[in-house]
Write an enzyme that holds these catalytic residues in place. Structure first.
Site, PDB file in Angstrom:
ATOM      1  N   ASN A 197      -4.182   8.202   4.555  1.00  0.00           N
ATOM      2  CA  ASN A 197      -4.052   7.430   5.724  1.00  0.00           C
ATOM      3  C   ASN A 197      -2.687   7.528   6.018  1.00  0.00           C
ATOM      4  O   ASN A 197      -1.692   7.219   5.326  1.00  0.00           O
ATOM      5  CB  ASN A 197      -4.555   6.137   5.647  1.00  0.00           C
ATOM      6  CG  ASN A 197      -4.661   5.363   6.769  1.00  0.00           C
ATOM      7  OD1 ASN A 197      -5.260   5.605   7.725  1.00  0.00           O
ATOM      8  ND2 ASN A 197      -3.658   4.310   7.191  1.00  0.00           N
ATOM      9  N   GLU A 198      -2.173   8.104   7.358  1.00  0.00           N
ATOM     10  CA  GLU A 198      -0.825   8.003   7.847  1.00  0.00           C
ATOM     11  C   GLU A 198       0.144   8.324   6.758  1.00  0.00           C
ATOM     12  O   GLU A 198       1.129   7.494   6.285  1.00  0.00           O
ATOM     13  CB  GLU A 198      -0.538   6.469   8.296  1.00  0.00           C
ATOM     14  CG  GLU A 198      -1.232   6.237   9.781  1.00  0.00           C
ATOM     15  CD  GLU A 198      -0.726   5.031  10.237  1.00  0.00           C
ATOM     16  OE1 GLU A 198      -0.076   4.237   9.782  1.00  0.00           O
ATOM     17  OE2 GLU A 198      -1.111   4.732  11.486  1.00  0.00           O
ATOM     18  N   GLU A 221      -6.594   5.698  15.775  1.00  0.00           N
ATOM     19  CA  GLU A 221      -6.393   4.247  15.751  1.00  0.00           C
ATOM     20  C   GLU A 221      -5.650   4.018  17.078  1.00  0.00           C
ATOM     21  O   GLU A 221      -4.961   4.638  17.330  1.00  0.00           O
ATOM     22  CB  GLU A 221      -5.621   3.724  14.635  1.00  0.00           C
ATOM     23  CG  GLU A 221      -6.237   3.896  13.230  1.00  0.00           C
ATOM     24  CD  GLU A 221      -5.382   3.647  12.038  1.00  0.00           C
ATOM     25  OE1 GLU A 221      -4.401   2.549  12.532  1.00  0.00           O
ATOM     26  OE2 GLU A 221      -5.613   3.895  10.966  1.00  0.00           O
ATOM     27  N   GLU A 252      -2.912  -8.138   7.385  1.00  0.00           N
ATOM     28  CA  GLU A 252      -3.376  -7.909   8.855  1.00  0.00           C
ATOM     29  C   GLU A 252      -4.357  -8.748   9.398  1.00  0.00           C
ATOM     30  O   GLU A 252      -5.073  -8.275  10.381  1.00  0.00           O
ATOM     31  CB  GLU A 252      -3.968  -6.387   8.956  1.00  0.00           C
ATOM     32  CG  GLU A 252      -2.683  -5.322   8.501  1.00  0.00           C
ATOM     33  CD  GLU A 252      -3.125  -4.021   8.506  1.00  0.00           C
ATOM     34  OE1 GLU A 252      -4.271  -3.646   8.449  1.00  0.00           O
ATOM     35  OE2 GLU A 252      -2.272  -3.159   8.678  1.00  0.00           O
ATOM     36  N   LYS A 253      -4.437  -9.970   9.036  1.00  0.00           N
ATOM     37  CA  LYS A 253      -5.336 -10.761   9.538  1.00  0.00           C
ATOM     38  C   LYS A 253      -5.171 -11.306  11.402  1.00  0.00           C
ATOM     39  O   LYS A 253      -6.144 -11.543  11.832  1.00  0.00           O
ATOM     40  CB  LYS A 253      -5.741 -12.081   8.822  1.00  0.00           C
ATOM     41  CG  LYS A 253      -4.389 -12.854   8.684  1.00  0.00           C
ATOM     42  CD  LYS A 253      -4.693 -14.089   7.566  1.00  0.00           C
ATOM     43  CE  LYS A 253      -3.515 -14.674   7.006  1.00  0.00           C
ATOM     44  NZ  LYS A 253      -2.591 -13.843   6.314  1.00  0.00           N
ATOM     45  N   PHE A 254      -3.983 -11.001  11.422  1.00  0.00           N
ATOM     46  CA  PHE A 254      -3.671 -11.427  13.022  1.00  0.00           C
ATOM     47  C   PHE A 254      -3.512 -10.317  13.891  1.00  0.00           C
ATOM     48  O   PHE A 254      -3.089 -10.088  14.761  1.00  0.00           O
ATOM     49  CB  PHE A 254      -2.333 -12.364  12.990  1.00  0.00           C
ATOM     50  CG  PHE A 254      -2.591 -13.655  12.393  1.00  0.00           C
ATOM     51  CD1 PHE A 254      -3.640 -14.481  12.777  1.00  0.00           C
ATOM     52  CD2 PHE A 254      -1.770 -14.083  11.330  1.00  0.00           C
ATOM     53  CE1 PHE A 254      -3.691 -15.716  12.097  1.00  0.00           C
ATOM     54  CE2 PHE A 254      -1.996 -15.273  10.711  1.00  0.00           C
ATOM     55  CZ  PHE A 254      -2.910 -16.310  10.992  1.00  0.00           C
ATOM     56  N   ARG A 306       0.745  -1.333   0.114  1.00  0.00           N
ATOM     57  CA  ARG A 306      -0.075  -0.113   0.043  1.00  0.00           C
ATOM     58  C   ARG A 306       0.883   1.279  -0.098  1.00  0.00           C
ATOM     59  O   ARG A 306       2.197   1.241   0.067  1.00  0.00           O
ATOM     60  CB  ARG A 306      -0.880   0.019   1.063  1.00  0.00           C
ATOM     61  CG  ARG A 306      -0.208   0.050   2.671  1.00  0.00           C
ATOM     62  CD  ARG A 306      -1.345   0.243   3.459  1.00  0.00           C
ATOM     63  NE  ARG A 306      -0.509   0.160   4.921  1.00  0.00           N
ATOM     64  CZ  ARG A 306      -1.004   0.106   6.136  1.00  0.00           C
ATOM     65  NH1 ARG A 306      -2.198   0.388   6.179  1.00  0.00           N
ATOM     66  NH2 ARG A 306      -0.413   0.241   7.343  1.00  0.00           N
TER      67      ARG A 306
HETATM   68  C1  GLA Z   1      -2.040   1.808  10.705  1.00  0.00           C
HETATM   69  C2  GLA Z   1      -2.956   1.871   9.579  1.00  0.00           C
HETATM   70  C3  GLA Z   1      -4.132   1.195   9.616  1.00  0.00           C
HETATM   71  C4  GLA Z   1      -3.557  -0.425   9.988  1.00  0.00           C
HETATM   72  C5  GLA Z   1      -2.768  -0.234  11.236  1.00  0.00           C
HETATM   73  C6  GLA Z   1      -2.329  -1.510  11.868  1.00  0.00           C
HETATM   74  O1  GLA Z   1      -2.213   2.610  11.952  1.00  0.00           O
HETATM   75  O2  GLA Z   1      -3.430   3.113   9.676  1.00  0.00           O
HETATM   76  O3  GLA Z   1      -4.606   0.858   8.039  1.00  0.00           O
HETATM   77  O4  GLA Z   1      -2.485  -0.863   8.945  1.00  0.00           O
HETATM   78  O5  GLA Z   1      -1.558   0.439  11.071  1.00  0.00           O
HETATM   79  O6  GLA Z   1      -1.728  -1.574  12.876  1.00  0.00           O
END
Ligand code: GLA
Length: 710
Positions: A160-161, A317, A365-367, A122
């Site tokens: 996002n971030e 988050e 990120e399934k875990f 991503r």
């Molecule tokens: C970041 C991202 C999320 C996700 C989390 C996982 O904060 O913004 O999309 O990937 O990490 O910890």
């Protein structure tokens, strides 16, 4: 920059939410539609009032240029509206879809070593790519137009971030943009040559066209080129944010916008970005394996709050239990998620949101934990989420209140970038380490701290600490001096005031424009040997920092020097006081010596000094004193500055924080220890959340919220 007044769109959002926001990232496109109804039911049960939707939905809503499918998203937003869940709608631009990078491969970012990063993860976009920006603008326009009047829309979540994976791109399109940025900054090439000190190593440019990003070079690239590239790259990301923000503002002027910053992330200058947002938000992932994780989190919260002039912010988050991206992913222990959520609120958050609502079934990120785990609703995690949702709803008045901090730590991102470039006197000097060194004892003392830019308005602060303020503009030094002379208490640590905005040394004695304020001048640096954690060797100036590196991991302090406090001058018994990382040859020029180096190369020279300046006081620390010594020094500085802790004699591991506003005051007590603790209930306060009579009972990881009038 001080932003005392919250934008009215944020006040309206708070009214609409009716208190602290609670919820998280919701990715319904990962699930069959039958699951959505259950999601809505469980959200209601958990007290969710805000869901972030669409962060990674670009490929789902747009399958080709001009081909959109919004029907599924309409149904999701309708469902949210029907269940009273407001939506933080993402602009979806964080992960370009495969068709887009196939069509325009130049969107892909290029590293300093020339490697092009491929799609498949991503954030594979070059922030300066015109094709990326055009397609992002097209998508955002379509989204905003479609949902402008949707009743669920409450907040925009841009990108996002930014910069988490790709903070800079070194490709040719970025090179052109960098040259344009440099032309704006320097106007003519001679000014740039002067600023970049290109007389050194035959680096003189005769035309802007010759300039490149600081790609991997045979040896150390020009430091000012690196510094300017960090500034440029941050600006390029901010321009992506602002381009989307402008579209949204034109179509939905009443909907606030934010983006979620990443926790303690060096490439993105939060202080520069914050004024461009209606509301600042942060993603926080403290490591449950770290005993002092609360300090990392606390520092990140105080940086964000400081960047917004004290305004409340959103915890956008956090993990409900474990993350998936550490070598070993410890889950939060029972009660720890609640405790850390309250820590964010205690330090000014008006939202407790998670990544993510429902734990993914597939993908990378399934875990990573979800509010609704793989096992379903009959789980410890969901039970804790539900209980916290109900608990936060009991104190709606907390939202909008503020933390008033008497202490400021100074952080200038330019200085951070410059401080950690290669070829410095010691690779052991790092910005976060030096901030944390002062932050930890302040946090334990209960004194609230804002981390602010040195040009911020300091008038409300009693004690200001500048840890390694390496890059210092003379105008900033003059303002600090005026603040001290007017009665402020300032403490400055070593390797401060060394260079100007272009990383050129202030001549005539280090500390340059601050020397007069501090009443000392530094003749020579004498850094201490460091331990190279990778090779286990003790070296002099180690080559641990590689060119273009953002991180200095692997370097830990090695040796130390003894410090001797002058009779009657030391705050307590300092027979064992030591300094690490640094020593130097300091001349007293009006200041009084408080402690001296007692061994090492500069044995006998001043190590800690204090200068009466006008109505104020300026301290200088020529080394990094051990933790106990730093704590004792800070206690003395806090006393002299008249800073009282909000509650006296707090038990170890108990954090206290005060939020106030509208005639009310909330005192939040957090027991970070695994021992039961008690705190006497102060007069005038009642227990809103928590237990006790006469005293507040705090079990392990316990939380109490007390309320009183102002
Ligand atoms: C970041 C991202 C999320 C996700 C989390 C996982 O904060 O913004 O999309 O990937 O990490 O910890």
């Amino acid at each position: 920059m001080l932003l005392p007044d919250e934008p009215s769109v944020v006040t309206s959002l708070r009214r609409r939410l009716g208190g602290i926001a609670f919820g998280g990232d919701y990715n319904p496109e990962q699930w069959p539609e039958e699951v959505w109804a259950e999601d809505a039911r469980l959200m209601k049960e958990a007290g969710v009032n805000l869901a972030t939707i669409g962060v990674f939905s670009w490929a789902r809503v747009q399958s080709a240029p001009g081909v959109f499918d919004f029907d599924w998203l309409d149904r999701v937003l309708d469902l949210m509206a029907a269940h009273g869940v407001a939506v933080d709608l993402a602009t979806m631009t964080a992960s370009p879809p495969p068709w887009l990078t196939t069509l325009h491969p130049q969107i892909l970012p290029v590293r300093a070593d020339g490697v092009t990063l491929s799609p498949g993860g991503r954030q594979h976009f070059n922030p300066s790519s015109a094709a990326y920006r055009e397609h992002a603008a097209y998508l955002v326009t379509a989204l905003a137009t479609r949902y402008a009047d949707h009743p669920a829309l409450a907040l925009w979540h841009i990108g996002n971030e930014y910069g988490i994976h790709v903070a800079a791109s070194y490709d040719d399109e970025s090179a052109i943009a960098f040259r344009g940025w440099l032309r704006d900054r320097y106007t003519d090439i001679d000014t740039l040559n002067d600023a970049w000190s290109t007389a050194f190593w035959s680096q003189r440019y005769s035309d802007f066209e010759q300039i490149l990003p600081p790609r991997i070079a045979p040896t150390l690239p020009n430091p000012t080129q690196q510094l300017d590239f960090a500034r440029f790259s941050d600006d390029a990301l901010l321009a992506c944010y602002n381009a989307e923000r402008e579209i949204l503002r034109a179509i939905t002027p009443d909907v606030p916008a934010t983006t979620n910053f990443l926790y303690l992330h060096k490439p993105v200058n939060v202080q520069r970005w914050a004024p461009h947002m209606d509301l600042a938000s942060l993603d926080s992932y403290p490591d449950p394996a770290k005993p002092d994780a609360r300090l990392d989190a606390g520092l990140a919260y105080d940086i964000l709050r400081g960047a917004r002039g004290g305004q409340p912010w959103f915890l956008m988050e956090q993990a409900p239990a474990a993350v998936n991206w550490r070598a070993v992913n410890l889950r939060k222990r029972p009660g720890q998620m609640r405790l850390w959520s309250w820590q964010a609120v205690a330090q000014g958050a008006d939202a407790v949101l998670y990544f993510q609502w429902r734990q993914s079934r597939g993908g990378a990120e399934k875990f990573h934990s979800g509010m609704v785990p793989h096992t379903g609703e009959q789980t410890r995690t969901f039970a804790e989420v539900r209980e916290l949702g109900a608990e936060l709803a009991r104190v709606p008045g907390l939202a909008g209140t503020r933390v008033a901090a008497p202490v400021a730590l100074l952080l200038d991102w330019d200085s951070w970038w410059a401080l950690e470039l290669d070829s410095r006197p010691s690779a052991a000097v790092d910005q976060l380490g030096s901030l944390a060194h002062f932050y930890a004892p302040l946090f334990e003392s209960g004194a609230a701290v804002d981390v602010v830019h040195p040009d911020a308005d300091l008038d409300g602060y009693r004690l200001v600490i500048a840890p390694n303020l390496y890059l210092l503009r003379p105008e900033t030094a003059q303002r600090l001096d005026a603040w001290v002379r007017a009665g402020g208490h300032l403490a400055v640590s070593f390797f401060s005031g060394v260079v100007d905005d272009c990383d050129r040394v202030h001549l005539g004695g280090y500390l340059g424009p601050l020397a007069e304020t501090l009443g000392v001048s530094v003749e020579e640096f004498v850094p201490l040997p460091i331990q190279d954690a990778v090779n286990g060797t003790v070296t002099g100036v180690a080559g641990a920092a590689t060119p273009n590196s953002w991180s200095r991991s692997g370097v830990v302090p090695g040796s130390s020097v003894r410090l001797a406090f002058d009779d009657g001058a030391g705050p307590g018994d300092h027979a064992e006081a030591t300094g690490t990382i640094w020593s130097e040859a300091v001349h007293l020029r009006g200041a009084r010596q408080i402690a001296r180096f007692a061994d090492g190369d500069v044995s006998g020279w001043p190590a800690v000094t204090r200068h009466d300046r006008g109505a104020g006081t300026a301290w200088y620390l020529a080394t990094r004193p051990d933790a106990a010594t730093t704590s004792a020094l800070l206690r003395r500085m806090l006393d002299e500055a008249g800073v009282e802790p909000p509650l006296p004699d707090l038990p170890e591991g108990v954090q206290v924080s005060v939020r106030q506003g509208q005639g009310e005051r909330y005192v939040i007590l957090l027991n970070h220890s695994t021992r039961r603790q008690t705190v006497p209930l102060p007069d005038g306060l009642t227990i809103e959340i928590g237990d006790g009579a006469g005293e507040v009972d705090l079990p392990a990881f316990g939380v109490a919220v007390l309320r009183g009038s102002l």
